[in-house]
Design a protein around this motif. Structure first.
Motif, PDB file in Angstrom:
ATOM      1  N   GLU A  59       2.463 -30.493 112.490  1.00 49.49           N
ATOM      2  CA  GLU A  59       3.249 -30.200 113.560  1.00 49.49           C
ATOM      3  C   GLU A  59       3.797 -28.616 113.478  1.00 49.49           C
ATOM      4  O   GLU A  59       4.062 -28.141 112.357  1.00 49.49           O
ATOM      5  N   ASN A 114       5.065 -28.156 120.307  1.00 44.92           N
ATOM      6  CA  ASN A 114       6.167 -28.787 121.066  1.00 44.92           C
ATOM      7  C   ASN A 114       6.235 -28.010 122.278  1.00 44.92           C
ATOM      8  O   ASN A 114       6.142 -26.662 122.447  1.00 44.92           O
ATOM      9  N   GLU A 146       3.404 -32.265 122.428  1.00 44.65           N
ATOM     10  CA  GLU A 146       4.835 -33.079 122.067  1.00 44.65           C
ATOM     11  C   GLU A 146       5.836 -32.620 123.127  1.00 44.65           C
ATOM     12  O   GLU A 146       6.174 -31.536 123.206  1.00 44.65           O
ATOM     13  N   ASP A 176       8.135 -37.220 122.213  1.00 40.54           N
ATOM     14  CA  ASP A 176       8.942 -36.676 120.937  1.00 40.54           C
ATOM     15  C   ASP A 176      10.404 -37.241 121.000  1.00 40.54           C
ATOM     16  O   ASP A 176      10.860 -37.628 122.181  1.00 40.54           O
ATOM     17  N   LYS A 197       7.148 -40.799 118.937  1.00 40.10           N
ATOM     18  CA  LYS A 197       7.723 -40.268 117.879  1.00 40.10           C
ATOM     19  C   LYS A 197       9.105 -41.080 117.968  1.00 40.10           C
ATOM     20  O   LYS A 197       9.776 -40.488 118.918  1.00 40.10           O
TER      21      LYS A 197
HETATM   22 MG    MG Z   1       8.243 -32.388 117.880  1.00 39.33          MG
END
Ligand code: MG
Ligand code: C2E
Ligand code: MG
Ligand code: MG
Length: 287
Positions: A59, A114, A146, A176, A197
């Motif tokens: 990530e 993200n 995400e 997320d 997640k």
């Molecule tokens: Mg994230």
């Protein structure tokens, strides 16, 4: 009395507030220069596939190396970037940089980026995405996006359209910080996510029965919806064991590695591989 006390505290706090305002204006000014000055960098934290017992990807987590304040956390400057209207520009930079860096990694590793809900309102988001993919030559299947639950509450139809367009390009979509927002559980089934997640706040204390209950219900939801489920913020062996037992398919946290510079990618993969094979009692035997 009360009026006097309030009056006094206003007098005391005014200089403090003024100083804060000045600092904030300075930060805003500096942040506008940051992209241009090359002060932003991406650090990378591994995602571990519990079934294969191997790193499946990384990530990308943004860091701002401020000229005088040192490394600043995204939880401070991302909200500021959203407020002052430069998150789209920063997001485009992140996509470009993450795709370019990941293109040089082993081809079985994915990269997760993200995205702020505000970016979904951007007219150029899909163009930015296509440009990052084209320029880097990264296989779109290796790119994961995400987003948090809050993205679902902004302009629902437009967001669904964008998520679908990303899916059509072959990208993987992750929800997320799941469990911290306000969307109803049923809401998530309307969106084409591949992975949920579980937020780290539930992982932190698994001895609390309510946290285990939440983790279990998120896992069974993800199974019913045919999605993978990753536990965030794993810091101990004990947490890892519990979460694998409960059925998490993927894991992430300081227990495996903290976010590190791009130059450490191969080293982190090798380190985690070595730890799995050194410890035969690790859950690999069970998988
Ligand atoms: Mg994230
Ligand atoms: P996130 O996407 O949920 O990322 C996970 C955060 O948890 C990261 O914080 C990571 O360093 C931290 N973390 C990972 N494992 C552990 C652990 O075992 N224990 C603890 N205590 N923390 C752990 P970070 O890097 O400070 O990022 C904070 C948030 O900032 C991210 O949360 C994400 O929402 C946002 N962010 C970071 N980079 C970007 C970016 O490029 N674009 C956008 N829009 N947001 C970003
Ligand atoms: Mg998270
Ligand atoms: Mg978060």
């Amino acid at each position: 009395d009360e009026a006097k006390r309030t009056g006094q505290s206003a007098l005391i706090f005014t200089p403090v507030l003024r100083e804060r305002q000045r600092e904030r204006r300075e930060m805003e000014f500096d942040l506008r220069q940051a992209v241009r000055n090359g002060e932003l960098v991406l650090h990378y934290q591994p995602l571990v596939d519990a079934g294969r017992c191997a790193v499946s990807g990384f990530e990308a987590l943004m860091r701002w190396e401020h000229p005088t304040r040192g490394f600043l956390s995204p939880s401070v400057f991302i909200p500021l970037a959203e407020e002052i209207g430069i998150i789209e520009e920063m997001g485009a930079w992140t996509l470009q940089t993450a795709c370019r860096e990941a293109a040089s990694w082993s081809s079985d590793l994915s990269v997760s980026v993200n995205m702020s809900p505000i970016q979904f309102g951007s007219a150029t988001l899909l163009q930015d995405l296509d440009r990052a993919l084209a320029e880097s030559g990264l296989d779109p299947k290796r790119l994961q996006i995400e987003v948090t639950e809050s993205v679902l509450m902004h302009e629902g139809d437009r967001t669904i359209g964008m998520l679908r367009a990303m899916r059509e390009r072959g990208l993987t979509l992750s929800m997320d910080d799941f469990g911290t927002g306000y969307s109803s559980l049923g809401y998530i089934s309307r969106f084409p996510f591949d992975k949920i997640k579980i937020d780290q706040s539930f992982v932190r204390d698994l001895r609390r029965p309510e946290n285990i209950a939440i983790v279990r219900s998120i896992i069974s939801l993800s199974r019913a919806l045919n999605m993978n489920v990753l536990a965030e913020g794993i810091e101990t062996r004990e947490q890892m064991d519990i979460l694998i037992n409960e059925g998490c398919t993927d894991m992430q946290g300081y227990f495996f590695a903290k976010p590190r510079p791009a130059t450490d990618i191969a080293g982190v993969v090798a380190e985690i591989d070595a730890r799995w094979s050194a410890d035969l009692s690790m859950p690999s035997a069970r998988a």
